[in-house]
Design an enzyme around this catalytic site. Structure first.
Site, PDB file in Angstrom:
ATOM      1  N   GLN A 102     -14.609  46.256  15.873  1.00 11.53           N
ATOM      2  CA  GLN A 102     -13.818  46.173  17.102  1.00 11.53           C
ATOM      3  C   GLN A 102     -12.632  45.230  16.895  1.00 11.53           C
ATOM      4  O   GLN A 102     -12.787  44.016  16.834  1.00 11.53           O
ATOM      5  CB  GLN A 102     -14.664  45.698  18.284  1.00 11.53           C
ATOM      6  CG  GLN A 102     -13.913  45.804  19.601  1.00 11.53           C
ATOM      7  CD  GLN A 102     -14.699  45.246  20.760  1.00 11.53           C
ATOM      8  OE1 GLN A 102     -14.796  44.037  20.925  1.00 11.53           O
ATOM      9  NE2 GLN A 102     -15.258  46.129  21.578  1.00 11.53           N
ATOM     10  N   HIS A 170     -10.198  47.004  21.543  1.00 11.91           N
ATOM     11  CA  HIS A 170     -10.808  46.479  22.767  1.00 11.91           C
ATOM     12  C   HIS A 170      -9.730  46.372  23.848  1.00 11.91           C
ATOM     13  O   HIS A 170      -9.093  45.342  24.025  1.00 11.91           O
ATOM     14  CB  HIS A 170     -11.448  45.123  22.508  1.00 11.91           C
ATOM     15  CG  HIS A 170     -12.431  44.710  23.560  1.00 11.91           C
ATOM     16  ND1 HIS A 170     -12.489  45.320  24.802  1.00 11.91           N
ATOM     17  CD2 HIS A 170     -13.410  43.758  23.576  1.00 11.91           C
ATOM     18  CE1 HIS A 170     -13.439  44.755  25.521  1.00 11.91           C
ATOM     19  NE2 HIS A 170     -14.014  43.804  24.789  1.00 11.91           N
ATOM     20  N   ALA A 172     -10.336  46.711  27.096  1.00  6.60           N
ATOM     21  CA  ALA A 172     -11.098  46.599  28.341  1.00  6.60           C
ATOM     22  C   ALA A 172     -11.371  45.143  28.649  1.00  6.60           C
ATOM     23  O   ALA A 172     -11.085  44.240  27.851  1.00  6.60           O
ATOM     24  CB  ALA A 172     -12.423  47.370  28.224  1.00  6.60           C
ATOM     25  N   TYR A 175      -9.068  41.434  28.118  1.00 11.79           N
ATOM     26  CA  TYR A 175      -8.429  40.910  26.917  1.00 11.79           C
ATOM     27  C   TYR A 175      -6.988  41.423  26.817  1.00 11.79           C
ATOM     28  O   TYR A 175      -6.458  42.001  27.755  1.00 11.79           O
ATOM     29  CB  TYR A 175      -9.291  41.231  25.700  1.00 11.79           C
ATOM     30  CG  TYR A 175     -10.673  40.621  25.839  1.00 11.79           C
ATOM     31  CD1 TYR A 175     -10.835  39.239  25.865  1.00 11.79           C
ATOM     32  CD2 TYR A 175     -11.806  41.415  26.013  1.00 11.79           C
ATOM     33  CE1 TYR A 175     -12.094  38.663  26.041  1.00 11.79           C
ATOM     34  CE2 TYR A 175     -13.059  40.848  26.194  1.00 11.79           C
ATOM     35  CZ  TYR A 175     -13.197  39.472  26.207  1.00 11.79           C
ATOM     36  OH  TYR A 175     -14.430  38.908  26.397  1.00 11.79           O
TER      37      TYR A 175
END
Length: 451
Positions: A102, A170, A172, A175
């Protein structure tokens, strides 16, 4: 007897996974201050691979040191870390499990800066502080955006060179990508702010840069919050709607993503991510580690520490949870995304009942599910499902003590009821991943100098 859909392989354009349960992104402070990973992280990941999940999505892995959420998390910002990630991938692959790295950047949501980021404002889409903790930040310049886009492409290249199975962006849970995407956070007036197309530009530019760097054959997926629900504090805006996120998902697919991982929430933790209980006794003993990180952390600490004040935070937190389930909390949003795009969709949300997962996949709401807390409680959950159990004998209680302990303590299950009240057994279980048995090496002696 018909085949169990949970254990049917999932074949995507660039990736084949043996079953439909993914370990969602979660980790503790297992690594070194310089960002290099440790044996402890390998032990952590392998307990889930050994337990039978089809794929592991790594924890938050920063592409730059300035993008860490927590010091002590492994990074992918240096080429000499490639062999370390290769070693981790090899360990996970021994259990016929895929490993997806990720790629991440904290933006303003930096919980524990560490020495590298101490006393400097983190980079974001905005100059406005983070709402819950008051983390200070400053808006990125155009050059800093370009440099960060390049860092994501470099991170994807390093993951491929390490032999890992793919990467996830990422985008979501508050961040950096969320800080650009969200109408409640992004207040820019340049080409990266304003309209939805402009707010999505940063994410889409990163996807295109990754594809240019690694080509079309390396798996790339995006985790996105389908709805922001940003108004945890009543004076904050709600942020992106489902309709806006569906459009972003279509653009993400067109830009070259292979899959979407659907969550909700514009910050972490969020009442709906992860939903469940909130242990004030736990957070009161760990939140002090964050006191210097934000300008509002002392206010929060008082709300957590003193029972006479806890009702204020409990009301703010719980009002978002009313009417929402805990297990499968974002399944409806995943269903909407799957209907809007032609690429596979993963739904995250505390899944631990096999019957719910079968129904979600069979109904077309998603192609796979991801879990974190349920697997922390029972790393062998897939094997328990294979024996015919609908849920584990000792299920996760969704107490969230695992996450609330994370700022100071090892990540793991802290629900004493699952250990029959035996504190020593709980500690022994937490310590299993620290079985590192290191070899202590002596530095080489410099050659003698001629007089």
């Amino acid at each position: 007897m018909s085949e169990d859909v949970i254990f049917t392989p999932l074949t995507w354009r660039n990736l084949a996974v043996k079953n439909r349960l993914f370990r969602s992104n979660i980790s503790g402070r297992f690594d070194n201050e310089d960002g290099s990973l440790t044996q402890t992280r390998i032990n952590w990941e392998c307990q889930f691979a050994r337990g039978g999940v089809g794929a592991i999505i790594s924890s938050f892995v920063p592409v730059q040191m300035e993008g860490r959420i927590v010091a002590g998390y492994a990074t992918i910002h240096r080429d000499d870390f490639i062999p370390l990630w290769q070693r981790l991938g090899e360990a996970v692959h021994r259990f016929d499990c895929k490993y997806i790295l990720q790629l991440s950047h904290s933006g303003r949501q930096m919980d524990l800066p560490g020495v590298h980021n101490q006393h400097r404002r983190s980079l974001s889409s905005t100059d406005h502080k983070e709402a819950l903790h008051g983390f200070l930040c400053r808006a990125m310049s155009g050059h800093e955006i370009e440099r960060t886009i390049e860092a994501f492409a470099d991170g994807a290249w390093r993951a491929r060179e390490a032999g890992l199975d793919g990467v996830e962006l990422h985008a979501a849970n508050g961040y950096l990508f969320t800080q650009f995407l969200s109408s409640a956070i992004n207040d820019r007036r340049d080409r990266y702010g304003g309209s939805l197309a402009n707010r999505a530009r940063f994410l889409l530019d990163v996807i295109r840069a990754i594809r240019e760097r690694v080509g079309p054959d390396f798996h790339l997926q995006v985790k996105i919050s389908a709805v922001d629900h940003n108004d945890i504090l009543p004076w904050e805006g709600k942020g992106n709607t489902l309709a806006e996120s569906l459009q972003v998902c279509r653009w993400v697919e067109t830009a070259g993503a292979d899959a979407l991982h659907v969550s909700v929430g514009s910050l972490f933790p969020h009442p709906l991510n992860p939903p469940g209980d909130f242990s004030f006794d736990t957070i009161a003993s760990t939140y002090d580690a964050m006191l210097s990180a934000g300008v509002d952390t002392f206010r929060n600490y008082l709300l957590f520490r003193y029972s006479s004040l806890r009702w204020i935070f409990r009301w703010l937190w719980s009002r978002h949870q009313r009417g929402h389930v805990v297990e499968g909390v974002s399944l409806d949003e995943a269903r909407a995304v799957r209907q809007a795009v032609g690429i596979p969709v993963i739904s995250t949300g505390g899944y631990q009942r096999a019957s719910l997962v079968r129904e979600a996949i069979a109904s077309g709401a998603c192609d796979a599910v991801s879990s974190a807390r349920a697997l922390i409680a029972n790393p062998d959950l897939p094997k328990q499902w294979q024996t015919g159990q609908d849920e584990p004998e000792r299920p996760c209680t969704f107490c969230n003590k695992c996450l609330l302990n994370a700022p100071k303590n090892p990540l793991g299950c802290y629900e004493l009821s699952r250990f029959d009240g035996d504190h020593e057994r709980m500690i022994a279980t937490l310590m299993t991943i620290y079985d590192t048995r290191p070899e202590l090496r002596l530095p080489p002696v410099p050659p003698a100098q001629n007089p």
